[in-house]
Design an enzyme around this catalytic site. Structure first.
Site, PDB file in Angstrom:
ATOM      1  N   ASP A   1     -17.224 -21.863  -3.236  1.00  0.00           N
ATOM      2  CA  ASP A   1     -16.234 -22.328  -4.052  1.00  0.00           C
ATOM      3  C   ASP A   1     -14.954 -22.574  -3.552  1.00  0.00           C
ATOM      4  O   ASP A   1     -13.765 -22.622  -3.884  1.00  0.00           O
ATOM      5  CB  ASP A   1     -16.131 -21.523  -5.311  1.00  0.00           C
TER       6      ASP A   1
ATOM      7  N   HIS B   1     -11.709 -12.676 -10.396  1.00  0.00           N
ATOM      8  CA  HIS B   1     -13.248 -12.479  -9.743  1.00  0.00           C
ATOM      9  C   HIS B   1     -13.301 -12.443  -8.430  1.00  0.00           C
ATOM     10  O   HIS B   1     -12.007 -12.967  -7.652  1.00  0.00           O
ATOM     11  CB  HIS B   1     -14.052 -13.706 -10.140  1.00  0.00           C
TER      12      HIS B   1
ATOM     13  N   GLN C   1     -19.624 -15.446  -8.413  1.00  0.00           N
ATOM     14  CA  GLN C   1     -17.916 -15.045  -8.725  1.00  0.00           C
ATOM     15  C   GLN C   1     -17.999 -14.054  -9.890  1.00  0.00           C
ATOM     16  O   GLN C   1     -17.554 -14.432 -11.046  1.00  0.00           O
ATOM     17  CB  GLN C   1     -17.205 -16.202  -8.865  1.00  0.00           C
TER      18      GLN C   1
ATOM     19  N   ARG D   1       0.387 -18.566  -7.164  1.00  0.00           N
ATOM     20  CA  ARG D   1      -0.199 -18.983  -8.502  1.00  0.00           C
ATOM     21  C   ARG D   1      -1.378 -18.427  -8.549  1.00  0.00           C
ATOM     22  O   ARG D   1      -2.201 -17.840  -7.963  1.00  0.00           O
ATOM     23  CB  ARG D   1      -0.662 -20.597  -7.804  1.00  0.00           C
TER      24      ARG D   1
ATOM     25  N   ASP E   1      -4.342 -17.680 -10.397  1.00  0.00           N
ATOM     26  CA  ASP E   1      -5.570 -18.499 -10.865  1.00  0.00           C
ATOM     27  C   ASP E   1      -6.420 -17.874 -11.981  1.00  0.00           C
ATOM     28  O   ASP E   1      -6.479 -16.800 -12.055  1.00  0.00           O
ATOM     29  CB  ASP E   1      -6.519 -18.544  -9.626  1.00  0.00           C
TER      30      ASP E   1
ATOM     31  N   TYR F   1      -8.671 -15.011 -18.471  1.00  0.00           N
ATOM     32  CA  TYR F   1      -9.801 -14.407 -18.597  1.00  0.00           C
ATOM     33  C   TYR F   1     -10.013 -12.940 -17.975  1.00  0.00           C
ATOM     34  O   TYR F   1     -11.126 -12.385 -17.810  1.00  0.00           O
ATOM     35  CB  TYR F   1     -10.930 -15.225 -17.899  1.00  0.00           C
TER      36      TYR F   1
ATOM     37  N   GLU G   1     -11.965  -8.603 -21.457  1.00  0.00           N
ATOM     38  CA  GLU G   1     -13.079  -9.071 -22.460  1.00  0.00           C
ATOM     39  C   GLU G   1     -12.856  -8.331 -23.789  1.00  0.00           C
ATOM     40  O   GLU G   1     -12.357  -7.235 -23.709  1.00  0.00           O
ATOM     41  CB  GLU G   1     -14.336  -8.880 -21.880  1.00  0.00           C
TER      42      GLU G   1
ATOM     43  N   GLU H   1      -1.804 -20.283 -13.965  1.00  0.00           N
ATOM     44  CA  GLU H   1      -2.983 -21.476 -14.141  1.00  0.00           C
ATOM     45  C   GLU H   1      -3.559 -21.110 -15.248  1.00  0.00           C
ATOM     46  O   GLU H   1      -4.570 -20.180 -15.272  1.00  0.00           O
ATOM     47  CB  GLU H   1      -3.906 -21.706 -13.055  1.00  0.00           C
TER      48      GLU H   1
ATOM     49  N   HIS I   1      -6.677 -30.379  -6.119  1.00  0.00           N
ATOM     50  CA  HIS I   1      -8.291 -30.089  -5.378  1.00  0.00           C
ATOM     51  C   HIS I   1      -9.231 -29.835  -6.390  1.00  0.00           C
ATOM     52  O   HIS I   1     -10.423 -29.880  -5.951  1.00  0.00           O
ATOM     53  CB  HIS I   1      -7.927 -28.759  -4.594  1.00  0.00           C
TER      54      HIS I   1
END
Length: 592
Positions: free
Chosen positions: A100, A143, A208, A238, A240, A244, A247, A282, A349
């Site tokens: 990735d 992740h 991931q 930054r 990323d 998330y 949970e 982000e 990107h």
């Protein structure tokens, strides 16, 4: 949830969660780092800055292996200083299987040897700082790669110290309200692991796996990763995919209070141990949700948050020839807290994400900008700026003028300053990650390697190949896209109101014309933008400014004064724009 202490982490397994190849730095600002040439001290620098995203592998190859590296990037810093950027954002360059683009990390503290060494990275920081350029690196908290030693230990030894580093379940029956982000490649957020004989949670690709932030050892491990990179002298991160991290069953597993508490604890640590380091969020969320990632006065979080919804509305406005969508999203944008700043961009990107638009708007965007299926990826469009706008220099200039004048710190993408093209035949997002085109030689001045040995091929479309589009030619031509961009960045830098000023959207007689004021304590700037494909004349209302004078910001050329009825008429060419200084002179000053 309280911030875990080191003793709390120890009780979770007493493991060394991060492999640090040199002594961990003691507490204190930049403690343990090599002496660094100072960049200008300004605690608000990020609010005035123009950022430039540069992929290490794509920018310059110093050793002829066909892949860009840190030494190559160092060799091009003079160009970036000349261009006028203030900071470089560098996506992941860590060890990775590259499934990735490097966002699948297998070692957070080891540089991929193809890019260079830790000494090379430190040299980059020093050389960038000596030119007044700051360095921002990506920090992927959510992740890891499934090849990371943590995951390999977790799947092989469930009762061991890493057994609870990831989110494991016997059945994929929890968190079912969470959306699947990569809908074109994944049909579930759960994946089966045949080794551990359990399911693991992943919000992105199945290779991931998400870290388990309920585990105090994980939380401390990621703090140690941040500490490690802070010790190299970087100026910020930054963060990323931060919505998330945690949970919670019965929720959509985004923007949870526990996530905000962790980001606030990370900010507190960074402020205390490495003051001045900037955190950038982000979070691809609506503005009223993103604003929470600035935190509160009592618990600050990030300095900059990306404003995702502005970007697609700029592109929609150019096809609709209407300012309605932009006015709407600007009206929905909450005020910034003190010291906060939006991050804005046109391309980067990733794909041009369309998550923050309605189904109807998304369908129109696909029709306008991605008529071929290969132009699409996930919920977005995988194209570069110039071909996206069909090679229209006027539209590209107008889009950039909006980017540079709307509230926020703009993020540019490497190569867009010369109008680089794309290769939609390449897989996934590689079509917008091709080598930088420096000159007209076969390998575009990117590398001495044979073009067939480059990590990705040079653009072959004759409209955009290296013979038609390259830095060397653009620098010699005063009217080039590159020289235009450089002039725009210099103009923006000379007027801090673009970075720190307030914004007031103005009423106009023509919906195709978007006008707004940017103001700080020292100046007022009127920005007028024609979104139409033909010339337009619009009457603009400037409340309280009767008799004020207008002049072009760059040239000083005068425009008509604001009339007694507090209006002014402005005529613009197709896709034209003006940045106008608005000044009030006392009668005795005019006589002089």
């Amino acid at each position: 949830m309280s911030t875990p202490s080191s003793s709390e982490a120890a009780t979770a397994g007493a493991i060394p969660p991060v492999r640090v190849p040199e002594p961990a730095p003691p507490s204190g600002p930049r403690a343990g780092a090599a002496p660094l040439p100072p960049v200008a001290e300004d605690p608000q620098w990020y609010r005035r800055a123009v950022f430039y995203e540069v992929l290490v592998r794509a920018f310059a190859d110093s050793d002829g292996d066909g892949l860009g590296d840190f030494r190559g990037l160092i060799g091009r810093l003079d160009y970036l200083q000349w261009l006028g950027v203030d900071a470089l954002w560098i996506p992941p360059f860590f060890d990775s299987p590259m499934a990735d683009g490097g966002y699948d990390i297998s070692d957070y503290t080891r540089i991929d040897p193809r890019y260079g060494t830790m000494e090379d990275f430190r040299a980059l920081v020093i050389e960038a700082h000596s030119r007044g350029i700051r360095i921002i690196v990506d920090m992927v908290l959510n992740h890891t790669s499934d090849q990371h030693p943590w995951f390999q230990a977790s799947r092989q030894d469930p009762s061991g110290p890493y057994g609870d580093f990831y989110v494991w379940r016997d059945r994929p029956s929890e968190y079912l309200d969470a959306r699947v982000i990569f809908v074109d490649t994944e049909d579930s957020n759960w994946a089966w692991d045949p080794v551990r004989q359990q399911f693991y949670w992943h919000r992105f690709f199945s290779h991931q796996p998400d870290l388990n932030f309920e585990n105090p050892a994980v939380r401390e491990a990621m703090r140690d990763v941040v500490r490690f990179w802070c010790s190299t002298g970087v100026d910020g991160f930054r963060l990323d995919a931060i919505p998330y991290l945690f949970e919670e069953d019965g929720s959509i597993c985004e923007n949870l209070p526990a996530t905000h508490r962790y980001i606030a604890s990370l900010r507190e640590m960074v402020d205390r141990e490495f003051p001045g380091t900037v955190m950038i969020a982000e979070a691809n969320q609506p503005p009223h949700e993103v604003v929470a990632y600035f935190g509160t006065d009592e618990a600050p979080e990030c300095h900059i948050c990306f404003h995702f919804p502005v970007m697609p509305r700029i592109f929609a406005a150019l096809r609709e020839e209407s300012s309605h969508g932009l006015r709407e999203i600007l009206a929905e944008t909450p005020p910034l807290p003190q010291g906060g700043q939006w991050g804005t961009f046109l391309r980067n990107h990733d794909e041009l994400t369309l998550e923050m638009v309605s189904d109807e708007e998304r369908a129109r965007m696909y029709q306008w900008y991605a008529p071929e299926p290969r132009m699409r990826a996930n919920v977005g469009i995988r194209r570069r700026l110039m071909p996206l706008l069909e090679g229209s220099r006027r539209e590209v200039e107008l889009a950039n003028a909006l980017l540079l004048s709307l509230p926020g710190s703009p993020f540019l993408y490497y190569g867009d300053e010369i109008g680089m093209g794309e290769d939609i035949q390449l897989n996934d997002r590689d079509g917008v990650r091709t080598p930088m085109q420096w000159d007209a030689t076969p390998s575009a001045g990117f590398s001495t390697a044979d073009p067939r040995d480059l990590y990705l091929p040079i653009i072959s479309n004759p409209t955009y190949d290296q013979r038609a589009v390259n830095v060397a030619e653009h620098r010699t031509r005063p009217t080039s896209m590159l020289n235009w961009t450089r002039l725009m960045l210099a103009t923006r830098r000379a007027h801090p109101a673009f970075g720190i000023g307030s914004m007031t959207v103005l009423a106009t007689s023509d919906d195709s014309v978007l006008a707004f004021l940017r103001r700080d304590e020292s100046e007022t700037i009127l920005c007028v933008n024609n979104l139409a494909t033909n010339p337009r004349a619009a009457r603009i209302q400037l409340p309280g400014m009767a008799g004020w004078h207008l002049s072009d910001l760059a040239t000083g050329n005068p425009f008509p004064d604001v009339r007694e009825d507090e209006t002014v008429d402005i005529t613009l060419g197709r896709h034209g724009f003006y940045w106008l200084a608005v000044t009030f002179l006392e009668p005795h000053e005019e006589e002089q």
